[in-house]
Design a protein around this motif. Structure first.
Motif, mmCIF file in Angstrom:
data_model
loop_
_atom_site.group_PDB
_atom_site.id
_atom_site.type_symbol
_atom_site.label_atom_id
_atom_site.label_comp_id
_atom_site.label_asym_id
_atom_site.label_seq_id
_atom_site.Cartn_x
_atom_site.Cartn_y
_atom_site.Cartn_z
ATOM 1 N N ARG A 99 -1.278 4.139 3.475
ATOM 2 C CA ARG A 99 -1.474 5.005 2.305
ATOM 3 C C ARG A 99 -1.077 6.448 2.613
ATOM 4 O O ARG A 99 -0.549 7.148 1.735
ATOM 5 C CB ARG A 99 -2.917 4.880 1.807
ATOM 6 C CG ARG A 99 -3.166 3.485 1.253
ATOM 7 C CD ARG A 99 -4.571 3.216 0.756
ATOM 8 N NE ARG A 99 -4.688 1.780 0.438
ATOM 9 C CZ ARG A 99 -5.788 1.181 0.018
ATOM 10 N NH1 ARG A 99 -6.905 1.884 -0.160
ATOM 11 N NH2 ARG A 99 -5.783 -0.120 -0.232
ATOM 12 N N ALA A 104 0.526 4.017 -2.941
ATOM 13 C CA ALA A 104 0.085 5.383 -2.650
ATOM 14 C C ALA A 104 1.133 6.393 -3.102
ATOM 15 O O ALA A 104 0.805 7.467 -3.623
ATOM 16 C CB ALA A 104 -0.183 5.524 -1.161
ATOM 17 N N PHE A 123 -7.849 7.733 -0.673
ATOM 18 C CA PHE A 123 -7.342 6.425 -0.242
ATOM 19 C C PHE A 123 -8.186 5.259 -0.739
ATOM 20 O O PHE A 123 -7.792 4.113 -0.541
ATOM 21 C CB PHE A 123 -7.217 6.385 1.270
ATOM 22 C CG PHE A 123 -6.125 7.278 1.819
ATOM 23 C CD1 PHE A 123 -5.386 8.112 0.985
ATOM 24 C CD2 PHE A 123 -5.834 7.297 3.174
ATOM 25 C CE1 PHE A 123 -4.394 8.934 1.489
ATOM 26 C CE2 PHE A 123 -4.845 8.109 3.685
ATOM 27 C CZ PHE A 123 -4.118 8.942 2.843
ATOM 28 N N ASN A 124 -9.346 5.521 -1.338
ATOM 29 C CA ASN A 124 -10.022 4.496 -2.126
ATOM 30 C C ASN A 124 -10.914 5.176 -3.156
ATOM 31 O O ASN A 124 -11.094 6.406 -3.144
ATOM 32 C CB ASN A 124 -10.777 3.469 -1.263
ATOM 33 C CG ASN A 124 -12.165 3.911 -0.837
ATOM 34 O OD1 ASN A 124 -12.505 5.094 -0.898
ATOM 35 N ND2 ASN A 124 -12.972 2.968 -0.395
ATOM 36 N N ASN A 151 0.808 -1.215 0.000
ATOM 37 C CA ASN A 151 0.000 0.000 0.000
ATOM 38 C C ASN A 151 0.842 1.266 0.000
ATOM 39 O O ASN A 151 0.484 2.265 -0.636
ATOM 40 C CB ASN A 151 -0.915 0.006 1.228
ATOM 41 C CG ASN A 151 -2.214 -0.709 0.982
ATOM 42 O OD1 ASN A 151 -3.152 -0.155 0.428
ATOM 43 N ND2 ASN A 151 -2.279 -1.965 1.391
ATOM 44 N N TYR A 189 1.844 8.594 0.660
ATOM 45 C CA TYR A 189 1.611 9.986 0.240
ATOM 46 C C TYR A 189 2.719 10.892 0.761
ATOM 47 O O TYR A 189 3.311 11.686 0.011
ATOM 48 C CB TYR A 189 0.240 10.413 0.758
ATOM 49 C CG TYR A 189 -0.024 11.898 0.806
ATOM 50 C CD1 TYR A 189 -0.364 12.610 -0.347
ATOM 51 C CD2 TYR A 189 0.020 12.587 2.017
ATOM 52 C CE1 TYR A 189 -0.639 13.986 -0.290
ATOM 53 C CE2 TYR A 189 -0.252 13.944 2.092
ATOM 54 C CZ TYR A 189 -0.580 14.642 0.932
ATOM 55 O OH TYR A 189 -0.860 15.991 0.995
ATOM 56 N N ALA A 241 -4.743 14.951 0.460
ATOM 57 C CA ALA A 241 -5.026 13.531 0.674
ATOM 58 C C ALA A 241 -6.345 13.414 1.434
ATOM 59 O O ALA A 241 -6.588 14.149 2.388
ATOM 60 C CB ALA A 241 -3.914 12.860 1.462
ATOM 61 N N ALA A 267 -5.235 2.945 6.062
ATOM 62 C CA ALA A 267 -5.131 4.402 5.994
ATOM 63 C C ALA A 267 -3.737 4.866 6.386
ATOM 64 O O ALA A 267 -3.173 5.773 5.755
ATOM 65 C CB ALA A 267 -6.183 5.044 6.902
ATOM 66 N N GLY A 297 -8.664 10.547 3.420
ATOM 67 C CA GLY A 297 -8.759 9.164 3.897
ATOM 68 C C GLY A 297 -7.971 8.867 5.151
ATOM 69 O O GLY A 297 -7.963 7.724 5.606
#
Length: 337
Positions: A196, A164, A247-248, A160, A200, A181, A193, A183
């Motif tokens: 990700r 990300a 994040f999704n 992940n 980021y 961002a 979370a 999430g």
């Protein structure tokens, strides 16, 4: 005339009865060419395995369980469908349960495995940690998702953090410098979370952009409404972003809805990227740039690992394995028009 049996299939395929049995029972250690030849003989003869006899011999029910946090999530629904298909190829039936990520429901699920005629469990936990899962006894288990790493069972997941970071670098490569961002979550169990967000932040550091906490929107859940509300909050802040990594995909679709309702153009004013590559994003307006995990591979590996644990080979008693599955960035209209 009696129906064809293993001996007939073996004679037609030019292999041993044991090899035919291995193919029928889904063992992975059979050469692809041999497997194809046996399958061709099975199809030509119309051979149908005697599932009841197989279960009697193996002392297995032919039933496995799959537990996921929420079936209304398109991602989990897709993975569940793929697992059912992979299990069907082994003549397995899949019982599906929804835990909602509640610790008590997950705990009851694991504790109750022995009381039910279930051969094994494929489980995506949100609340329980490794020590809780170890209480499942000797029922074989395969874990999905990010909650538990190096736990008591085989584990299949994607990277992940790397995924990300790739999505964030894509936005930077488009010339965007105010990358937000959506999430982030604070609870310790929200490992997806956290990973990700880490990706980021890593991409920001790599590209020389400063991390601005005002550009990070927190959410309670990864649903469309949460994404819409988070995007509205970002637009109301003094520094408005020119790109958003969600994040999704559900968060991203909600964010796009808010942007368009505010008269903000996507991607001209704000580029949006998501994560999961759900079907909705392929048909949204604009279509959604996203990270696509190899869900088919995740499902197949989960079933194969469970089959190995249920077998009598060396893998049945080996230590838990950590397997990572590939992902790719799918670029669509929401970032490049």
């Amino acid at each position: 005339m009696p129906p064809p049996g293993l001996k007939d299939v073996a004679a037609r395929a030019g292999v041993s009865i044991k090899t035919v049995s291995n193919v029928v029972n889904g063992y992975v250690h059979v050469a692809a060419r041999t497997r194809a030849r046996v399958q061709e003989a099975i199809d030509a003869l119309g051979y149908v395995p005697n599932v009841a006899a197989r279960q009697l011999r193996s002392k297995r029910s032919g039933v496995i369980a799959l537990a996921v946090p929420e079936l209304q999530s398109p991602y989990f629904a897709e993975v569940a469908g793929l697992i059912v298909q992979a299990a069907e190829r082994r003549s397995w039936t899949v019982l599906i349960d929804q835990t909602d990520g509640h610790a008590e429901r997950e705990r009851n699920l694991v504790a109750g495995l022995r009381r039910h005629a279930i051969d094994g469990l494929i489980f995506s936990p949100l609340a329980l940690a490794g020590e809780d899962l170890a209480r499942g006894g000797d029922t074989p288990m395969v874990l999905l998702g990010e909650r538990v790493w190096h736990g008591p069972a085989d584990h299949v997941a994607i990277d992940n953090t790397a995924a990300a970071a790739e999505a964030t670098r894509h936005l930077y490569g488009l010339g965007r410098r105010g990358i937000a961002a959506i999430g982030a979550q604070d609870q310790p169990s929200a490992v997806t979370a956290h990973q990700r967000l880490a990706g980021y932040r890593a991409a920001l550091a790599e590209t020389g952009l400063p991390f601005d906490p005002r550009l990070v929107a927190r959410v309670d859940r990864f649903h469309r409404a949460d994404g819409a509300a988070a995007m509205a909050a970002l637009l109301d802040r003094p520094r408005r972003p020119d790109a958003v990594f969600c994040f999704n995909d559900l968060l991203a679709l909600g964010a796009i809805r808010t942007l368009l309702s505010r008269g903000v153009r996507v991607p001209q004013d704000v580029a949006v990227a998501g994560f999961d590559d759900i079907e909705d994003g392929r048909f949204s307006t604009p279509t959604l740039t996203t990270v696509a995990p190899d869900t088919a591979r995740i499902a197949q590996l989960a079933v194969d690992l469970l089959a190995e644990r249920l077998g009598d080979g060396p893998a049945a008693a080996g230590p838990p394995r950590e397997l990572r599955v590939d992902h790719r960035l799918v670029v669509r209209e929401s970032t490049v028009g």
